[in-house]
Design a protein around this motif. Structure first.
Motif, mmCIF file in Angstrom:
data_model
loop_
_atom_site.group_PDB
_atom_site.id
_atom_site.type_symbol
_atom_site.label_atom_id
_atom_site.label_comp_id
_atom_site.label_asym_id
_atom_site.label_seq_id
_atom_site.Cartn_x
_atom_site.Cartn_y
_atom_site.Cartn_z
ATOM 1 N N LEU A 41 35.008 76.242 45.890
ATOM 2 C CA LEU A 41 35.797 75.135 46.432
ATOM 3 C C LEU A 41 35.224 74.724 47.788
ATOM 4 O O LEU A 41 35.138 75.543 48.707
ATOM 5 C CB LEU A 41 37.267 75.543 46.588
ATOM 6 N N ALA A 59 28.996 69.958 41.924
ATOM 7 C CA ALA A 59 30.384 70.138 41.490
ATOM 8 C C ALA A 59 30.587 69.734 40.034
ATOM 9 O O ALA A 59 29.905 68.847 39.513
ATOM 10 C CB ALA A 59 31.314 69.322 42.382
ATOM 11 N N VAL A 62 33.998 69.304 39.326
ATOM 12 C CA VAL A 62 35.217 68.544 39.597
ATOM 13 C C VAL A 62 35.105 67.931 40.991
ATOM 14 O O VAL A 62 34.798 68.625 41.955
ATOM 15 C CB VAL A 62 36.480 69.428 39.535
ATOM 16 N N ALA A 105 37.393 66.043 43.656
ATOM 17 C CA ALA A 105 38.768 65.704 44.021
ATOM 18 C C ALA A 105 38.764 64.847 45.282
ATOM 19 O O ALA A 105 37.881 64.970 46.124
ATOM 20 C CB ALA A 105 39.584 66.970 44.244
ATOM 21 N N GLN A 136 31.325 64.342 35.621
ATOM 22 C CA GLN A 136 32.161 65.123 36.514
ATOM 23 C C GLN A 136 33.618 64.689 36.377
ATOM 24 O O GLN A 136 33.914 63.499 36.348
ATOM 25 C CB GLN A 136 31.708 64.957 37.971
ATOM 26 N N LEU A 169 43.932 72.516 42.947
ATOM 27 C CA LEU A 169 42.589 72.967 43.290
ATOM 28 C C LEU A 169 42.391 74.435 42.932
ATOM 29 O O LEU A 169 41.353 74.814 42.378
ATOM 30 C CB LEU A 169 42.334 72.747 44.779
ATOM 31 N N ALA A 178 41.940 74.829 39.198
ATOM 32 C CA ALA A 178 40.599 74.442 38.758
ATOM 33 C C ALA A 178 39.581 75.519 39.084
ATOM 34 O O ALA A 178 38.710 75.845 38.265
ATOM 35 C CB ALA A 178 40.199 73.123 39.417
ATOM 36 N N GLU A 182 35.745 76.199 37.486
ATOM 37 C CA GLU A 182 35.146 74.941 37.931
ATOM 38 C C GLU A 182 34.560 75.102 39.339
ATOM 39 O O GLU A 182 35.019 75.920 40.135
ATOM 40 C CB GLU A 182 36.206 73.836 37.955
ATOM 41 N N ARG A 183 33.552 74.277 39.629
ATOM 42 C CA ARG A 183 33.049 74.145 40.995
ATOM 43 C C ARG A 183 33.621 72.834 41.538
ATOM 44 O O ARG A 183 33.322 71.758 41.010
ATOM 45 C CB ARG A 183 31.524 74.139 41.022
ATOM 46 N N VAL A 184 34.430 72.945 42.560
ATOM 47 C CA VAL A 184 35.250 71.823 43.011
ATOM 48 C C VAL A 184 34.842 71.389 44.421
ATOM 49 O O VAL A 184 34.648 72.221 45.308
ATOM 50 C CB VAL A 184 36.749 72.207 43.013
#
Length: 254
Positions: free
Chosen positions: A16, A40, A42, A44, A68, A95, A98, A103-105
Motif C-alpha cells: 500500500l 499497482a 489497484v 485508489a 488496473q 484499502l 484490497a 493487491e498492490r495498491v
C-alpha cells in the motif's frame, strides 16, 4: 503496532503506497510516484461524490492502465465531523481489504501526501483500525513550491522563516500575522485563499504589499494563473488559490 516502510528493502515489498501527484501538472510527478502507479494492481483516489472524477486521478491519468482496478474513495465535502470520520474509516477498510487480498495498491493524493492532505486522514485511520497494514508514503510537489517556481519567486533565503498556513477567516488574525512577519523577516504562504481575497487585497494595498506578493490559482491546470497580487482584481477566487507575501529581503544579496 503500526508500521511504515522506511528502509529500501521494505519499499519493494510494500503493498500500500500513498502517492503525492503534485498540484496539477503531470510533469511534476516524481519517478518514484510513476513507478508506484505503474506497479499497482489497484489505483485508489478520493472523490467528492460517487462516480465523480478525482483531481488526483486526472493528474496521473496517463499512467493509469485499463487493466488496473480503480477504487474510488468517497470523501464528502461537509463540515460535520461524523460523515468525514465514517468516510476515513470506510476508506481504510477498503484499502486494507484490497491489501489482504494480495493487491498492490496506490492511493493518489493531489499535492503532497503529508501537507493538508486527504491521505493524512487515511494514514491515521489505517493506523487506528488496521495497524498491521504496512504503508509507504511518496512525497509530492506542493502548490507553494510550484507557485514560487512558476513566479520566479524565492520562497525563503538564508535565515528567513517561512510560515505556511490556511488563510485566516478573520482580518484581525491576518493583521497580526503580517505585523509579526514584518518584524521577524518571515515569508507567509497563505493557502485556500478563495473568497477571503475580497478583504485580503485591500489589506495588502493599505500596507503597500501588493507589489511584493504573488498570487496563484489552479497550478498546473489549463486555467492556471500566477500573477503579482497587484494585477489580481478584488473578486472571490477558487478554493485552490494561494498567496505568497514577502515584506523584505536579507541584508546580504547578490
Amino acid at each position: 503496532m503500526f508500521r511504515s516502510a522506511l528502509s529500501s528493502p521494505a519499499v519493494s515489498t510494500t503493498a500500500l503506497t500513498l502517492v503525492g501527484v503534485g498540484p496539477g501538472d503531470p510533469a511534476l510527478l516524481t519517478l518514484a510516484a510513476i513507478e508506484a502507479i505503474e506497479a499497482a494492481t489497484v489505483v485508489a483516489y478520493p472523490v467528492a461524490r460517487q462516480g465523480g472524477k478525482g483531481m488526483a486521478a486526472s493528474i496521473a491519468s496517463r499512467w493509469i492502465r485499463v487493466e488496473q482496478r480503480q477504487l474510488q474513495l468517497l470523501f464528502p465535502m461537509v463540515a460535520a465531523a461524523e460523515p468525514r470520520q465514517q468516510a476515513w474509516r470506510a476508506a481504510s477498510d477498503q484499502l486494507a481489504t484490497a491489501v489482504a487480498a494480495g493487491e498492490r495498491v496506490v492511493v493518489l493524493c493531489q499535492g503532497d501526501v503529508s501537507l493538508f492532505a486527504t491521505s493524512s486522514y487515511i494514514l491515521l485511520a489505517l493506523k487506528k483500525h488496521h495497524p498491521d497494514c504496512q504503508v509507504r508514503l511518496i512525497p509530492g510537489v506542493t502548490a507553494v513550491a510550484a507557485a514560487a517556481a512558476a513566479g520566479n519567486w524565492p520562497l525563503a533565503m538564508q535565515q528567513e522563516q517561512l510560515l505556511l498556513l490556511p488563510t485566516p477567516d478573520q482580518s484581525s488574525e491576518l493583521e497580526v500575522l503580517l505585523e509579526d512577519a514584518a518584524g521577524s523577516g518571515r515569508v507567509l504562504a497563505l493557502l485556500k485563499l478563495a473568497h477571503r481575497w475580497a478583504w485580503v487585497r485591500p489589506m495588502l494595498e493599505e500596507r503597500n504589499l501588493l507589489q511584493s506578493a504573488l498570487f496563484a490559482q489552479h497550478l498546473g491546470w489549463p486555467d492556471q494563473q500566477v500573477l503579482q497580487a497587484s494585477e489580481v482584481p478584488e473578486t472571490a477566487k477558487p478554493y485552490f488559490s494561494l498567496l505568497l507575501v514577502r515584506q523584505g529581503w536579507p541584508e546580504v544579496m547578490p
